[in-house]
Write a protein that holds these residues in place. Sequence first.
Motif, PDB file in Angstrom:
ATOM      1  N   SER A 348       0.830  -1.209   0.000  1.00 41.80           N
ATOM      2  CA  SER A 348       0.000   0.000   0.000  1.00 41.80           C
ATOM      3  C   SER A 348       0.861   1.254   0.000  1.00 41.80           C
ATOM      4  O   SER A 348       1.977   1.273   0.527  1.00 41.80           O
ATOM      5  N   ILE A 349       0.357   2.275  -0.641  1.00 42.77           N
ATOM      6  CA  ILE A 349       1.015   3.586  -0.696  1.00 42.77           C
ATOM      7  C   ILE A 349       0.048   4.605  -0.124  1.00 42.77           C
ATOM      8  O   ILE A 349      -1.075   4.768  -0.625  1.00 42.77           O
ATOM      9  N   ASP A 350       0.469   5.305   0.925  1.00 42.27           N
ATOM     10  CA  ASP A 350      -0.390   6.260   1.636  1.00 42.27           C
ATOM     11  C   ASP A 350      -1.691   5.595   2.093  1.00 42.27           C
ATOM     12  O   ASP A 350      -2.784   6.183   2.018  1.00 42.27           O
ATOM     13  N   LYS A 352      -3.264   3.133   0.715  1.00 34.73           N
ATOM     14  CA  LYS A 352      -4.111   2.588  -0.341  1.00 34.73           C
ATOM     15  C   LYS A 352      -3.298   1.623  -1.202  1.00 34.73           C
ATOM     16  O   LYS A 352      -2.119   1.855  -1.472  1.00 34.73           O
ATOM     17  N   LYS A 375      -6.250   9.457  -6.281  1.00 40.47           N
ATOM     18  CA  LYS A 375      -6.308  10.472  -5.222  1.00 40.47           C
ATOM     19  C   LYS A 375      -7.412  11.450  -5.570  1.00 40.47           C
ATOM     20  O   LYS A 375      -7.311  12.207  -6.531  1.00 40.47           O
TER      21      LYS A 375
END
Length: 469
Positions: A348-350, A352, A375
């Motif tokens: 996941s990134i940030d 998400k 985003k």
Amino acid sequence: MPRTTLTSTRGGRAIRDPHRFRRGLVVTVAALLVACGSLGAVSILQGPKLEGVQINAAAAAAAPGQQLRLVVNQAVAAIKPSEVKVVPSVPVTVQSQGSVIAITFHGTLAYHATYRVSVSGVTSPRGGADSTLRTQIHTPQFGFDYLVRGKDTDRIIHATVGSTTRKVLYQSPGIQDFAPLNGAMVIVRDDGHDGSQIDIVQLNGTNVETLTLPDAGAVNAITVVGTDILYTLTSTQADPVPKYDQTLFKVDLQAQHLSTPVKGLDGAPLIIDAWQPIPGTNTVLLHGLDGALIRYDPGATTPPVPFAYVPIMGGLSPDQKRVGTVDAFGPNSLVISSGKSTRLTPASIDGKVPYADLATPIDAAHTLLRLAIVKGGSFTQQIALNTTSPGKPTTTKKLYQPTGKEPGIESYRMTSNGQYLTVEFVPNQIDIVPDGASVNRRPASITTDLIDTSSGLVEEEVAGFDARW
């Protein structure tokens, strides 16, 4: 009383000692034997010496399996692999025959790099003193060709890393596609009827050969594998269906330059939507519209056999052991020899989990992925390095992200040594304007970045596409 030698004459000529020539010959031969023995003794005492080095450094960076040949001043005994040292390290095997030591690189070298090679314990088959042979390999900068579409004329241009100079290799209206060919260029151009024609153009001359196509139509893609041209063709007429639809053909450049359909096990021509030439070999990975993955040798006499079925094929790993694939659940890394597939799920990134596709394996633990990260009401795309290790959590690290208002990554491709990526992108995927080509139409704003895979830095940026090397 001193000894006197008497010489008599007959008819005004001296009478010579008949044994004098024989004694002189014996002395001369003995002296030569002593001299040769001395030279042999010197060679044995000093050990073998390096007299020459042979290697194609550019080829060694482009594909594995290249040879470094060391020419020695005398015959040498067998060399052990442990006696060969390459810095930076590259896996090698070694053979010796007579006065030549052949070192085969089983990996590719880096571009614009220096490799120090040493072979220790080199000795004559007769024994004697050993020696260490040393040499260096200097590889060139990476260069690539690309296509630029213009208003009236299209150009194929060559770029080299670290140089602002751009060389126009060929220019003509209506260039649809191209493939480099040993001092020549295979050009796909407009035929004037919304279709294609294929020309072989000599870059240092005026000779042009136009190939005869099996039907009027559009060439979807083209490449060169060994001494064969491969292309796919879709017929212009469709009544009710086209005669050929992304059908694979080959042209043997060592024969009569005729187009021959490539047939599968059922005897029907293969229908192909993607391929990956395997550097340093005469083979190519094919992906059929039916999902078949096929390793194909144009010189083979038997039909190619699928070894796996996947919806989408990605990139080939530098070691040529794996290929990326994509199915309904995401990207995978597939082992070519066994067909075994490993699911690749990015971290996941940030908070998400990003959407991932277009996988290119680097090795068993590392894979490049194209990611889309949502985003708000928009999303960004990037190329990321996905790392998986047994017993450890997966990590996903951004390697590259294109610039622009709403940039979109069209495709990417890794060099065979894994050192660079070429990434095709559009700076604004919301307002795309096509370039107007009748075949192989692309966005007018399409741009190619050359990325250093170790740092993610952009080494070169060109206003064009279809990078070839």
